[in-house]
Design a protein around this motif. Structure first.
Motif, mmCIF file in Angstrom:
data_model
loop_
_atom_site.group_PDB
_atom_site.id
_atom_site.type_symbol
_atom_site.label_atom_id
_atom_site.label_comp_id
_atom_site.label_asym_id
_atom_site.label_seq_id
_atom_site.Cartn_x
_atom_site.Cartn_y
_atom_site.Cartn_z
ATOM 1 N N ALA A 12 0.835 -1.201 0.000
ATOM 2 C CA ALA A 12 0.000 0.000 0.000
ATOM 3 C C ALA A 12 0.872 1.254 0.000
ATOM 4 O O ALA A 12 0.590 2.215 -0.727
ATOM 5 N N SER A 13 1.945 1.241 0.775
ATOM 6 C CA SER A 13 2.857 2.386 0.814
ATOM 7 C C SER A 13 3.526 2.606 -0.536
ATOM 8 O O SER A 13 3.665 3.753 -0.993
ATOM 9 N N LEU A 14 3.923 1.527 -1.176
ATOM 10 C CA LEU A 14 4.546 1.640 -2.490
ATOM 11 C C LEU A 14 3.556 2.153 -3.539
ATOM 12 O O LEU A 14 3.918 2.955 -4.403
ATOM 13 N N ILE A 15 2.317 1.708 -3.454
ATOM 14 C CA ILE A 15 1.292 2.180 -4.386
ATOM 15 C C ILE A 15 1.055 3.672 -4.195
ATOM 16 O O ILE A 15 0.999 4.430 -5.167
ATOM 17 N N LEU A 16 0.932 4.081 -2.947
ATOM 18 C CA LEU A 16 0.715 5.502 -2.666
ATOM 19 C C LEU A 16 1.895 6.339 -3.159
ATOM 20 O O LEU A 16 1.707 7.389 -3.789
ATOM 21 N N HIS A 17 3.090 5.882 -2.887
ATOM 22 C CA HIS A 17 4.279 6.609 -3.339
ATOM 23 C C HIS A 17 4.336 6.684 -4.861
ATOM 24 O O HIS A 17 4.646 7.731 -5.426
ATOM 25 N N ASP A 18 4.040 5.575 -5.520
ATOM 26 C CA ASP A 18 4.093 5.527 -6.975
ATOM 27 C C ASP A 18 3.089 6.487 -7.608
ATOM 28 O O ASP A 18 3.350 7.059 -8.664
ATOM 29 N N ASP A 19 1.955 6.667 -6.941
ATOM 30 C CA ASP A 19 0.932 7.588 -7.442
ATOM 31 C C ASP A 19 1.198 9.024 -7.037
ATOM 32 O O ASP A 19 0.432 9.922 -7.397
ATOM 33 N N GLY A 20 2.244 9.259 -6.264
ATOM 34 C CA GLY A 20 2.577 10.606 -5.835
ATOM 35 C C GLY A 20 1.687 11.119 -4.710
ATOM 36 O O GLY A 20 1.583 12.318 -4.495
ATOM 37 N N VAL A 21 1.080 10.212 -3.983
ATOM 38 C CA VAL A 21 0.191 10.560 -2.871
ATOM 39 C C VAL A 21 0.975 10.467 -1.570
ATOM 40 O O VAL A 21 1.809 9.572 -1.404
ATOM 41 N N GLU A 22 0.735 11.376 -0.659
ATOM 42 C CA GLU A 22 1.405 11.349 0.637
ATOM 43 C C GLU A 22 1.033 10.062 1.379
ATOM 44 O O GLU A 22 -0.126 9.657 1.423
ATOM 45 N N VAL A 23 2.023 9.425 1.962
ATOM 46 C CA VAL A 23 1.807 8.165 2.674
ATOM 47 C C VAL A 23 1.424 8.482 4.111
ATOM 48 O O VAL A 23 2.233 8.966 4.897
ATOM 49 N N THR A 24 0.166 8.216 4.443
ATOM 50 C CA THR A 24 -0.332 8.407 5.808
ATOM 51 C C THR A 24 -0.992 7.119 6.265
ATOM 52 O O THR A 24 -1.342 6.255 5.453
ATOM 53 N N GLY A 25 -1.183 7.016 7.565
ATOM 54 C CA GLY A 25 -1.835 5.830 8.118
ATOM 55 C C GLY A 25 -3.249 5.657 7.599
ATOM 56 O O GLY A 25 -3.686 4.544 7.304
ATOM 57 N N GLU A 26 -3.981 6.755 7.473
ATOM 58 C CA GLU A 26 -5.365 6.684 6.980
ATOM 59 C C GLU A 26 -5.407 6.200 5.533
ATOM 60 O O GLU A 26 -6.260 5.378 5.167
ATOM 61 N N LYS A 27 -4.505 6.705 4.710
ATOM 62 C CA LYS A 27 -4.505 6.310 3.299
ATOM 63 C C LYS A 27 -4.063 4.866 3.126
ATOM 64 O O LYS A 27 -4.587 4.149 2.272
#
Length: 108
Positions: A12-27
């Motif tokens: 999930a963290s890698l997906i968020l990073h790849d999409d340029g989205v800030e990595v937070t616990g909620e996301k």
């Protein structure tokens, strides 16, 4: 060995990073729940806290190196010595007992 919860948070963290989205616990939690994976609630916050302020791209590219920063400093300091060793290795000395010097080789 990593548990399913850990792996889900990593992906999930890698997906968020790849999409340029800030990595937070909620996301992380929302992405994992969208994938219908059950995890303990603390994992998402733990991963978000661990990745806070870090460049995830650098972490991914340095996988397998025990500690990239100290290793880079050590290799930079050792570079001049290594260059001198290579110069010393370039001058091959002939071994008086080698097969080439005796006039015969492996396929003669």
């Amino acid at each position: 060995m990593a548990s399913n919860s850990e792996l889900a948070c990593v992906y999930a963290s890698l997906i968020l990073h790849d999409d340029g989205v800030e990595v937070t616990g909620e996301k992380i939690s929302s992405l994992i729940s969208a994938a219908k994976v059950d995890i303990e609630p603390f994992w998402a916050g733990l991963f978000a806290k661990a990745l806070e302020g870090r460049n995830i791209g650098d972490l991914v590219s340095n996988i397998g190196s025990a500690s990239a920063a100290p290793a880079a400093a050590t290799s930079a300091a050792a570079a001049p010595a290594a260059a001198e060793e290579k110069k010393a290795e370039k001058a091959p000395e002939s071994d008086p007992e080698s097969d080439d010097d005796m006039g015969f080789g492996l396929f003669d």
